[in-house]
Design a protein around this motif. Structure first.
Motif, PDB file in Angstrom:
ATOM      1  N   PHE A 200       0.835  -1.182   0.000  1.00  0.00           N
ATOM      2  CA  PHE A 200       0.000   0.000   0.000  1.00  0.00           C
ATOM      3  C   PHE A 200       0.884   1.251   0.000  1.00  0.00           C
ATOM      4  N   PRO A 201       0.331   2.399  -0.449  1.00  0.00           N
ATOM      5  CA  PRO A 201       1.157   3.609  -0.560  1.00  0.00           C
ATOM      6  C   PRO A 201       1.858   4.011   0.740  1.00  0.00           C
ATOM      7  N   ALA A 202       1.232   3.741   1.876  1.00  0.00           N
ATOM      8  CA  ALA A 202       1.880   4.139   3.132  1.00  0.00           C
ATOM      9  C   ALA A 202       3.180   3.356   3.353  1.00  0.00           C
ATOM     10  N   GLN A 203       3.306   2.197   2.707  1.00  0.00           N
ATOM     11  CA  GLN A 203       4.581   1.470   2.767  1.00  0.00           C
ATOM     12  C   GLN A 203       5.439   1.792   1.541  1.00  0.00           C
ATOM     13  N   TYR A 204       4.824   1.760   0.383  1.00  0.00           N
ATOM     14  CA  TYR A 204       5.569   1.900  -0.869  1.00  0.00           C
ATOM     15  C   TYR A 204       4.761   2.797  -1.786  1.00  0.00           C
ATOM     16  N   GLY A 205       5.040   4.093  -1.715  1.00  0.00           N
ATOM     17  CA  GLY A 205       4.234   5.050  -2.472  1.00  0.00           C
ATOM     18  C   GLY A 205       5.011   5.713  -3.574  1.00  0.00           C
ATOM     19  N   ALA A 206       5.001   7.046  -3.584  1.00  0.00           N
ATOM     20  CA  ALA A 206       5.695   7.782  -4.634  1.00  0.00           C
ATOM     21  C   ALA A 206       7.188   7.487  -4.570  1.00  0.00           C
ATOM     22  N   PHE A 207       7.748   7.074  -5.689  1.00  0.00           N
ATOM     23  CA  PHE A 207       9.182   6.767  -5.793  1.00  0.00           C
ATOM     24  C   PHE A 207       9.609   5.739  -4.746  1.00  0.00           C
ATOM     25  N   GLY A 208       8.671   4.889  -4.371  1.00  0.00           N
ATOM     26  CA  GLY A 208       8.969   3.813  -3.419  1.00  0.00           C
ATOM     27  C   GLY A 208       8.976   4.231  -1.963  1.00  0.00           C
ATOM     28  N   MET A 209       8.643   5.480  -1.678  1.00  0.00           N
ATOM     29  CA  MET A 209       8.695   5.983  -0.300  1.00  0.00           C
ATOM     30  C   MET A 209       7.289   5.974   0.342  1.00  0.00           C
ATOM     31  N   PRO A 210       7.247   5.915   1.656  1.00  0.00           N
ATOM     32  CA  PRO A 210       5.943   5.965   2.329  1.00  0.00           C
ATOM     33  C   PRO A 210       5.183   7.236   1.929  1.00  0.00           C
ATOM     34  N   THR A 211       3.956   7.070   1.526  1.00  0.00           N
ATOM     35  CA  THR A 211       3.221   8.180   0.933  1.00  0.00           C
ATOM     36  C   THR A 211       1.755   8.146   1.363  1.00  0.00           C
ATOM     37  N   THR A 212       1.219   9.335   1.611  1.00  0.00           N
ATOM     38  CA  THR A 212      -0.219   9.455   1.833  1.00  0.00           C
ATOM     39  C   THR A 212      -0.791  10.347   0.747  1.00  0.00           C
ATOM     40  N   VAL A 213      -1.897   9.901   0.187  1.00  0.00           N
ATOM     41  CA  VAL A 213      -2.539  10.659  -0.879  1.00  0.00           C
ATOM     42  C   VAL A 213      -3.867  11.196  -0.356  1.00  0.00           C
ATOM     43  N   ASN A 214      -4.055  12.520  -0.430  1.00  0.00           N
ATOM     44  CA  ASN A 214      -5.321  13.138  -0.032  1.00  0.00           C
ATOM     45  C   ASN A 214      -5.823  14.057  -1.137  1.00  0.00           C
ATOM     46  N   ASN A 215      -7.121  14.186  -1.182  1.00  0.00           N
ATOM     47  CA  ASN A 215      -7.793  15.040  -2.151  1.00  0.00           C
ATOM     48  C   ASN A 215      -7.636  16.520  -1.765  1.00  0.00           C
ATOM     49  N   VAL A 216      -7.752  17.395  -2.748  1.00  0.00           N
ATOM     50  CA  VAL A 216      -7.624  18.836  -2.531  1.00  0.00           C
ATOM     51  C   VAL A 216      -8.561  19.313  -1.419  1.00  0.00           C
ATOM     52  N   GLU A 217      -9.854  18.970  -1.560  1.00  0.00           N
ATOM     53  CA  GLU A 217     -10.831  19.492  -0.599  1.00  0.00           C
ATOM     54  C   GLU A 217     -10.538  18.973   0.817  1.00  0.00           C
ATOM     55  N   THR A 218     -10.080  17.733   0.883  1.00  0.00           N
ATOM     56  CA  THR A 218      -9.768  17.156   2.193  1.00  0.00           C
ATOM     57  C   THR A 218      -8.755  18.041   2.929  1.00  0.00           C
ATOM     58  N   PHE A 219      -7.693  18.395   2.226  1.00  0.00           N
ATOM     59  CA  PHE A 219      -6.675  19.264   2.841  1.00  0.00           C
ATOM     60  C   PHE A 219      -7.289  20.597   3.271  1.00  0.00           C
ATOM     61  N   CYS A 220      -8.224  21.114   2.461  1.00  0.00           N
ATOM     62  CA  CYS A 220      -8.753  22.452   2.723  1.00  0.00           C
ATOM     63  C   CYS A 220      -9.591  22.521   4.002  1.00  0.00           C
ATOM     64  N   HIS A 221     -10.128  21.373   4.429  1.00  0.00           N
ATOM     65  CA  HIS A 221     -10.874  21.388   5.695  1.00  0.00           C
ATOM     66  C   HIS A 221      -9.950  21.488   6.904  1.00  0.00           C
ATOM     67  N   VAL A 222      -8.716  21.003   6.749  1.00  0.00           N
ATOM     68  CA  VAL A 222      -7.850  20.786   7.910  1.00  0.00           C
ATOM     69  C   VAL A 222      -7.497  22.076   8.667  1.00  0.00           C
ATOM     70  N   PRO A 223      -7.122  23.177   7.975  1.00  0.00           N
ATOM     71  CA  PRO A 223      -6.816  24.395   8.746  1.00  0.00           C
ATOM     72  C   PRO A 223      -8.004  24.858   9.591  1.00  0.00           C
ATOM     73  N   HIS A 224      -9.209  24.707   9.048  1.00  0.00           N
ATOM     74  CA  HIS A 224     -10.406  25.119   9.800  1.00  0.00           C
ATOM     75  C   HIS A 224     -10.613  24.228  11.016  1.00  0.00           C
ATOM     76  N   ILE A 225     -10.347  22.950  10.857  1.00  0.00           N
ATOM     77  CA  ILE A 225     -10.500  22.034  11.998  1.00  0.00           C
ATOM     78  C   ILE A 225      -9.515  22.414  13.104  1.00  0.00           C
ATOM     79  N   LEU A 226      -8.268  22.724  12.689  1.00  0.00           N
ATOM     80  CA  LEU A 226      -7.276  23.045  13.715  1.00  0.00           C
ATOM     81  C   LEU A 226      -7.549  24.389  14.381  1.00  0.00           C
ATOM     82  N   SER A 227      -8.012  25.362  13.604  1.00  0.00           N
ATOM     83  CA  SER A 227      -8.214  26.667  14.235  1.00  0.00           C
ATOM     84  C   SER A 227      -9.503  26.717  15.055  1.00  0.00           C
ATOM     85  N   ARG A 228     -10.527  25.956  14.641  1.00  0.00           N
ATOM     86  CA  ARG A 228     -11.790  26.036  15.384  1.00  0.00           C
ATOM     87  C   ARG A 228     -12.077  24.805  16.238  1.00  0.00           C
TER      88      ARG A 228
END
Lengths: 432, 530
Positions: A200-228
């Motif tokens: 799985f990507p978390a073991q062998y992802g981009a260029f063989g390195m541990p990788t997490t893939v997230n969608n654009v919108e997913t990332f966009c929620h995160v600052p709001h979650i942390l600030s509020r």
């Protein structure tokens, strides 16, 4: 040029009408990057992961996987470099929410990425932008340059010892490059074909390195979650599906466009209150609730709250939130032809069931539409679709099978009429 | 070591293997445990795309592909349940949706996995009424391979082979979905030293070799296990034989020698067996200086008479010999015995032809048994040639003509000075022009015996065909020659089995390593190899 700002805005898009919000200065003026600073300076990566877990944020790329849990799959330690990948391929027909997020809120995306990078220990993020998205790519690249010049990205993020680099890559135009491992292959310069799992990507992802893939919108929620806070986030939407999402409404509606609304908003409210109903006062015949790979809902099910726990009961899913409305003039066999043509064309062709099944279904559907269908074709379609489900490297094959199953589940009479009459009973149908 | 259960049988398997790999390690795959598969190949990376090898595993709600699922201790696997059978039938049906079903005119018929599995696991009738995808026939991929797009099931073994084995990567998949095709890049034909292996690993009739296609139906062929004699690697092969003719070599799996591969040059070397330039008649040089065909015994008598005259006149030291690196260990041991019986055992060497080599299979020594000759005490040809140049040698017994290789600094003129040149050879050469007695010899495909490869692995060959003319193995000819000279080398008539055992008694490296003990995959020589 750019896409119009959402007709209904929420915490994600409230400043999108303001062009300055896309600049670093404008973004900071609205409190931008404070959440990332808080994360890097006051929180441990584990605390960030726990906060996101507690928020219940689910990925907005289609599968709805819990984001905090996904982040926790990244191996601890620094044995190998770790990467984040932002999936900005947005290739699901009917979806155009990531586009507006990148065009109008590129720094919101970068801030979310920075927080994710801190949480997962990633030293680099690759943003893989759909090839056709010239303007979003331009905006995001400009934001990367601004943030790097300001020291928000680079060797010492916010003056800390944390190092993070963001690299934007533009895709070369295949639907399958939106599948996370197909994306990784394409990112590496190879043909976009999903990888078998394990690993799985978390073991062998981009260029063989541990990788997490997230969608654009997913990332966009995160600052709001942390600030509020996670509790604030959980207070929006439904119990199981918290937060807003940006619905993209298209098809037979008076006001197609983007609508940021809480998850759980009822589909009929979205269509009739927000998107102003169907032109000419015609009736809705069916609605695809979450991008083309999600099974259609018939007019009788429009009271469904738009959240996975309710949609699953009706054998469909939220997907990417791309709502496609079809009125009573629509030939559902035609819809099947169009959908199956798309999947036939876009199947990467690795797995037998997908490669051969998408083509077979498309040929049978075209034949029914031409008036040369047989009564047993309907069950044949369901049988082929069944063979394509759950048996392949990635979910594309399921995504190709489900919509056809959905059409036959709810609109079997359209198919039967074609077979019985030996022609398409919808004279207004567009040419294939 | 994890213990797994497959179809109610318990097995201990190596850690870190997938289910199919573990079955292959156990020798059970399609040989006791049937898990049909197309894209998986034991010597290529795992692809996981054909989806035919799905099996049921306890604890997994969905069927899993056996090729890519790692074994875990306690795993319980079922390969023959109704769910598995339904899944296989489904994959087989889909694989045939675009297949032309043209077995009667397809050269792969009879050794086609699509045909075999369709019979075994497929449905009995087709449900598709749709036209097949348009595809090209007879695509020329390069000098050795022809491609039929219609029959291709896109398992991509050929693509992975070119990338992973020769590392040349000529083949790729062009396009997506059901319009995918195997392709080469423009002006980059499939042309590597191992290209023809793609025809072996192609499970269907899509890739065929220009050399073999349409020569014969494969069900007429008998597969005789043997060894390629093109170089000292000794790749294991099956000789495809019918009508007393070898139609092809295909690699035979031997993980210690050639895995499942062989080079194109070696593969095509089968043609030498039935070649037009085979030496077919025993000949004697007459008073007019011309070679005349004679009966085998007459030639043998003349050879014996010439040796006897020379030894009587000048002693056994005037007899020298050149061994052949193509002959079997048994032939060469007989030569050694003959020389010992004559009392001139030190006067012998072997000339081994040399050529191109690579890091994979192709070895520089272009003969199958140079290492065997050395292990049996034959050094280089230099001392023999020196004695001929110095006039100290009057009789040469030459096995083969490799001494003419320019590397050894001798052409046929050097041998004119000899009183007698007795030539035992399988093919015509310039050495015949200066020979006095010419005796036809067999090639490895016509003999029982052993060959020692570059790494000192002793491998068995057996007669796949009979020569079209009267010819004996060199060992048998030499034994007959010894009899004519009144010398006893072995008891009874020529018996390569007995000779093979006798080698071990005389040469410690061969102890216990003989034609009946080496088995299908050979055995290494004992102690330091040659």
């Amino acid at each position: 040029m750019g896409l119009e700002a959402p007709y209904v805005t929420g915490y994600l898009s409230e400043h999108f009408a303001d062009a300055a919000y896309a600049t670093l200065q404008g973004y900071q003026a609205k409190g931008g990057y404070e959440a990332a600073k808080k994360a890097l300076k006051q929180m441990s990566p584990t605390q960030v992961v726990e906060e996101v877990k507690a928020s219940g944020l689910q990925g907005r790329g289609g599968a709805g996987f819990p984001t905090g849990q996904k982040w926790s799959f990244m191996p601890p330690g620094n044995e190998k470099p770790k990467y984040l990948v932002c999936n900005a391929d947005e290739s699901e027909p009917g979806s155009f929410k990531d586009r507006i997020l990148m065009e109008r809120g590129p720094h919101l995306l970068l801030e979310g990425i920075l927080i994710g990078a801190w949480a997962t220990g990633a030293e680099k993020t690759f943003i893989y932008v759909r090839g056709e998205y010239a303007e979003p790519a331009r905006q995001v690249q400009r934001a990367i340059d601004e943030a790097t010049a300001k020291g928000f990205l680079g060797a010492n993020v916010f003056g800390t010892k944390f190092r993070h680099e963001v690299v934007l890559m533009r895709g070369a135009g295949a639907y399958i490059c939106g599948e996370e491992t197909g994306l990784l292959e394409s990112l590496e310069g190879k043909k976009g074909q999903p990888r078998k799992k394990p690993p799985f990507p978390a073991q062998y992802g981009a260029f063989g390195m541990p990788t997490t893939v997230n969608n654009v919108e997913t990332f966009c929620h995160v600052p709001h979650i942390l600030s509020r806070g996670a509790a604030w986030f959980k207070g929006i939407g439904t119990d199981k599906s918290p937060g807003n999402t940006i619905f993209g409404v298209s098809g037979h509606v008076n006001r197609p466009g983007l609508y940021e609304l809480p998850l759980g908003t009822k589909l009929d409210a979205l269509i009739f209150e927000h998107a102003s109903g169907v032109p000419g006062g015609r009736k809705v015949k069916g609605v695809i609730p979450g991008g083309m790979s999600m099974p259609i809902l018939p007019a009788g099910m429009l009271d469904v709250p738009m959240a996975n726990e309710f949609l699953r009961e009706r054998k469909t899913m939220l997907g990417t939130g791309g709502v496609m409305v079809m009125d009573e003039t629509t030939c559902m066999v035609r819809v099947g032809c169009v959908i199956s043509y798309f999947f036939r064309d876009e199947s990467c062709g690795q797995c037998t069931q997908c490669r051969e099944g998408t083509g077979w279904m498309n040929k049978v559907l075209n034949r029914i539409e031409r008036g040369a269908g047989n009564p047993d074709d309907l069950d044949l379609l369901l049988d082929v679709a069944g063979k394509m489900e759950g048996a392949t490297i990635c979910a594309f094959s399921d995504a190709a099978a489900w919509p056809i199953q959905g059409l036959l589940r709810h609109f079997r009479e359209d198919f039967e009429a074609h077979v019985r009459l030996g022609r398409c009973p919808f004279p207004e149908s567009f040419a294939l | 070591m994890p213990r797994i259960t497959i179809d109610d049988q318990s097995y201990e398997v190596a850690d870190g293997r997938t289910i199919l790999q573990a079955l292959d390690d156990l020798g059970l795959l399609m040989n006791g445990v049937d898990v049909p598969h197309y894209c998986w190949h034991p010597k290529l990376s795992i692809d996981g795309s054909c989806r035919l090898c799905q099996v049921e595993i306890e604890g997994f709600p969905k069927l899993q592909i056996a090729c890519n699922t790692p074994v875990k201790d306690g795993m319980v696997i079922r390969t023959q349940t109704d769910r598995v059978k339904t899944a296989r039938e489904g994959v087989m049906e889909l694989l045939l949706v675009n297949h032309p079903l043209d077995c009667p005119i397809c050269d792969q018929a009879g050794e086609c996995k699509l045909q075999d599995y369709a019979y075994e696991y497929g449905a009995t009738h087709a449900r598709t009424r749709e036209p097949r995808r348009p595809a090209k026939k007879k695509v020329d991929l390069g000098p050795t391979i022809v491609f039929d797009q219609e029959r291709c099931i896109l398992c991509r073994r050929c693509v992975r082979f070119c990338r992973e084995v020769p590392g040349t990567g000529e083949l790729m998949v062009q396009g997506r979905g059901d319009h995918s095709v195997i392709e080469t890049a423009p002006d980059q034909p499939l042309a590597n030293d191992y290209s023809m292996n793609v025809a072996d690993i192609c499970p269907v009739g899509a890739l065929t070799t220009k050399d073999f296609r349409f020569k014969i139906r494969v069900w007429f062929l008998e597969d005789v296990p043997g060894v390629c004699t093109g170089c000292s690697n000794g790749c294991n092969v099956h000789l495809g034989v019918a009508n007393n003719r070898v139609y092809r070599y295909v690699p035979r799996r031997n993980d210690a020698v050639n895995e499942t591969w062989m080079c194109d040059e070696g593969r095509l070397s089968y043609a030498a067996i039935g070649a037009a330039d085979r030496l077919r008649e025993p000949q004697l040089r007459g008073a007019d200086g011309r070679l005349v065909a004679v009966a085998f015994d007459a030639a043998l008598e003349e050879a014996a008479a010439r040796i006897r005259r020379a030894v009587d006149a000048s002693g056994p030291g005037v007899v020298v010999a050149l061994a052949s690196p193509h002959a079997t260990n048994e032939d060469l041991f007989t030569l050694r015995r003959l020389l010992e019986a004559l009392g001139t055992s030190s006067a012998a060497g072997v000339a081994v032809p040399n050529g191109r080599s690579d890091a994979l299979l192709i070895k520089a020594e272009k003969a199958a048994n140079g290492a065997g000759a050395r292990a049996l005490g034959f050094g280089g040809p230099g001392p023999v040639l020196d004695r001929i140049r110095g006039g100290g040698a009057r009789v040469l017994i030459a096995l083969g003509h490799d001494v003419l290789d320019p590397a050894h600094g001798a052409n046929e003129e050097l041998f004119r000075s000899l009183d007698t040149l007795i030539l035992l050879d399988s093919h015509h050469s310039a050495l015949e022009r200066v020979a006095h007695v010419v005796l036809p010899a067999r090639v490895a495909a016509e003999k029982l015996g052993t060959l020692t490869n570059h790494a000192g692995r002793v491998q068995r060959v057996e007669p796949a065909v009979e020569p079209a003319h009267l010819a004996y193995a060199e060992g048998e000819t030499l034994l007959r020659l010894a009899r004519a000279l009144g010398l006893a080398l072995f008891e009874g008539p020529w018996d390569p089995r007995a000779v093979s055992r006798a080698i071990g008694a005389a040469v410690p490296a061969f102890a216990g390593v003989h034609v009946d003990s080496v088995g299908a995959e050979g055995l290494p020589l004992r102690g330091p190899s040659a």
